[in-house]
Design a protein around this motif. Sequence first.
Motif, PDB file in Angstrom:
ATOM      1  N   GLU A   1      -5.012   4.154   0.463  1.00 35.55           N
ATOM      2  CA  GLU A   1      -4.157   5.168   1.077  1.00 35.55           C
ATOM      3  C   GLU A   1      -2.722   4.922   0.640  1.00 35.55           C
ATOM      4  O   GLU A   1      -2.200   3.814   0.788  1.00 35.55           O
ATOM      5  N   VAL A   2      -2.092   5.943   0.091  1.00 39.21           N
ATOM      6  CA  VAL A   2      -0.704   5.853  -0.351  1.00 39.21           C
ATOM      7  C   VAL A   2       0.199   6.030   0.868  1.00 39.21           C
ATOM      8  O   VAL A   2      -0.032   6.907   1.699  1.00 39.21           O
TER       9      VAL A   2
ATOM     10  N   MET B   1       5.649   4.972  -2.566  1.00 41.20           N
ATOM     11  CA  MET B   1       6.020   3.744  -3.291  1.00 41.20           C
ATOM     12  C   MET B   1       4.937   2.666  -3.267  1.00 41.20           C
ATOM     13  O   MET B   1       4.879   1.822  -4.164  1.00 41.20           O
ATOM     14  N   TYR B   2       4.097   2.674  -2.241  1.00 39.65           N
ATOM     15  CA  TYR B   2       3.093   1.625  -2.077  1.00 39.65           C
ATOM     16  C   TYR B   2       1.733   2.258  -1.795  1.00 39.65           C
ATOM     17  O   TYR B   2       1.639   3.413  -1.382  1.00 39.65           O
ATOM     18  N   VAL B   3       0.702   1.450  -1.975  1.00 38.64           N
ATOM     19  CA  VAL B   3      -0.653   1.881  -1.661  1.00 38.64           C
ATOM     20  C   VAL B   3      -1.344   0.747  -0.909  1.00 38.64           C
ATOM     21  O   VAL B   3      -1.257  -0.417  -1.303  1.00 38.64           O
ATOM     22  N   PHE B   4      -1.963   1.106   0.207  1.00 42.53           N
ATOM     23  CA  PHE B   4      -2.745   0.127   0.959  1.00 42.53           C
ATOM     24  C   PHE B   4      -4.196   0.277   0.534  1.00 42.53           C
ATOM     25  O   PHE B   4      -4.736   1.386   0.497  1.00 42.53           O
ATOM     26  N   VAL B   5      -4.833  -0.847   0.220  1.00 38.44           N
ATOM     27  CA  VAL B   5      -6.215  -0.858  -0.251  1.00 38.44           C
ATOM     28  C   VAL B   5      -7.070  -1.618   0.750  1.00 38.44           C
ATOM     29  O   VAL B   5      -6.735  -2.750   1.129  1.00 38.44           O
TER      30      VAL B   5
ATOM     31  N   GLU C   1     -14.254   2.496  -8.546  1.00 41.32           N
ATOM     32  CA  GLU C   1     -12.927   2.479  -9.180  1.00 41.32           C
ATOM     33  C   GLU C   1     -11.961   1.588  -8.396  1.00 41.32           C
ATOM     34  O   GLU C   1     -11.230   0.782  -8.979  1.00 41.32           O
ATOM     35  N   ILE C   2     -11.963   1.715  -7.089  1.00 42.32           N
ATOM     36  CA  ILE C   2     -11.093   0.902  -6.238  1.00 42.32           C
ATOM     37  C   ILE C   2     -11.445  -0.570  -6.375  1.00 42.32           C
ATOM     38  O   ILE C   2     -10.577  -1.424  -6.584  1.00 42.32           O
TER      39      ILE C   2
ATOM     40  N   GLY D   1      -9.702   2.772   9.744  1.00 42.50           N
ATOM     41  CA  GLY D   1      -8.492   3.568   9.578  1.00 42.50           C
ATOM     42  C   GLY D   1      -7.242   2.776   9.890  1.00 42.50           C
ATOM     43  O   GLY D   1      -7.249   1.905  10.761  1.00 42.50           O
ATOM     44  N   VAL D   2      -6.189   3.057   9.155  1.00 42.55           N
ATOM     45  CA  VAL D   2      -4.880   2.440   9.384  1.00 42.55           C
ATOM     46  C   VAL D   2      -3.821   3.533   9.298  1.00 42.55           C
ATOM     47  O   VAL D   2      -4.046   4.584   8.706  1.00 42.55           O
ATOM     48  N   ASP D   3      -2.689   3.255   9.908  1.00 41.66           N
ATOM     49  CA  ASP D   3      -1.526   4.130   9.779  1.00 41.66           C
ATOM     50  C   ASP D   3      -0.445   3.319   9.078  1.00 41.66           C
ATOM     51  O   ASP D   3      -0.226   2.145   9.411  1.00 41.66           O
ATOM     52  N   LEU D   4       0.220   3.939   8.111  1.00 40.29           N
ATOM     53  CA  LEU D   4       1.162   3.227   7.246  1.00 40.29           C
ATOM     54  C   LEU D   4       2.579   3.750   7.415  1.00 40.29           C
ATOM     55  O   LEU D   4       2.786   4.916   7.738  1.00 40.29           O
ATOM     56  N   THR D   5       3.537   2.879   7.160  1.00 37.06           N
ATOM     57  CA  THR D   5       4.935   3.272   7.160  1.00 37.06           C
ATOM     58  C   THR D   5       5.435   3.276   5.715  1.00 37.06           C
ATOM     59  O   THR D   5       4.871   2.582   4.858  1.00 37.06           O
ATOM     60  N   PRO D   6       6.484   4.024   5.404  1.00 39.17           N
ATOM     61  CA  PRO D   6       6.965   4.135   4.021  1.00 39.17           C
ATOM     62  C   PRO D   6       7.484   2.830   3.419  1.00 39.17           C
ATOM     63  O   PRO D   6       7.532   2.695   2.202  1.00 39.17           O
TER      64      PRO D   6
END
Length: 163
Positions: free
Chosen positions: A33-34, A39-43, A67-68, A96-101
Amino acid sequence: MAVRCQWLFAFVGLVATSSALADSPSHPRSYKEVVPGGMYVFVMIAPGAVEDDIRPWNEETAARIREIRLAYKRTGMYRNDGSAEPIWTVDWYAHGVDLTPDGIHLIRRGPWAWLRDDKTPDLDCETVSFFDNGRLLRTYRVGELVDHPDSLERSVSHYRWQQ
């Protein structure tokens, strides 16, 4: 008559099985998830072998998972520039996760909230956890956030604690 009975038994078996599956959590799967801003991607890498990871999914999803797992070896935050070197990692799985910029903070949603054997809600279930650079800051449990546990909507095996 025998053919009708066979169809009836098959139908009843299908209905009984499908309702049980509808009350089950989905299989773990690897995903990425970008973060907002890009700027970042969480895998997230699912536990187990890639064969176990792709087994329940269709070919399109299985191809994304392969691919991942080929590009990334660990669960964590990466720069979104093709880099395979993590900025930070974690050793848990979440659907599921929630990400910050900023690529620093992450919110992990807790797993399904299960009912105990006596069909009462397990109020010690994780609801949400907050992380900073992969380090746990704070976990909240259902019992800390729900004032009236008797009013929680229940299914066969779990309950809903949020809208």
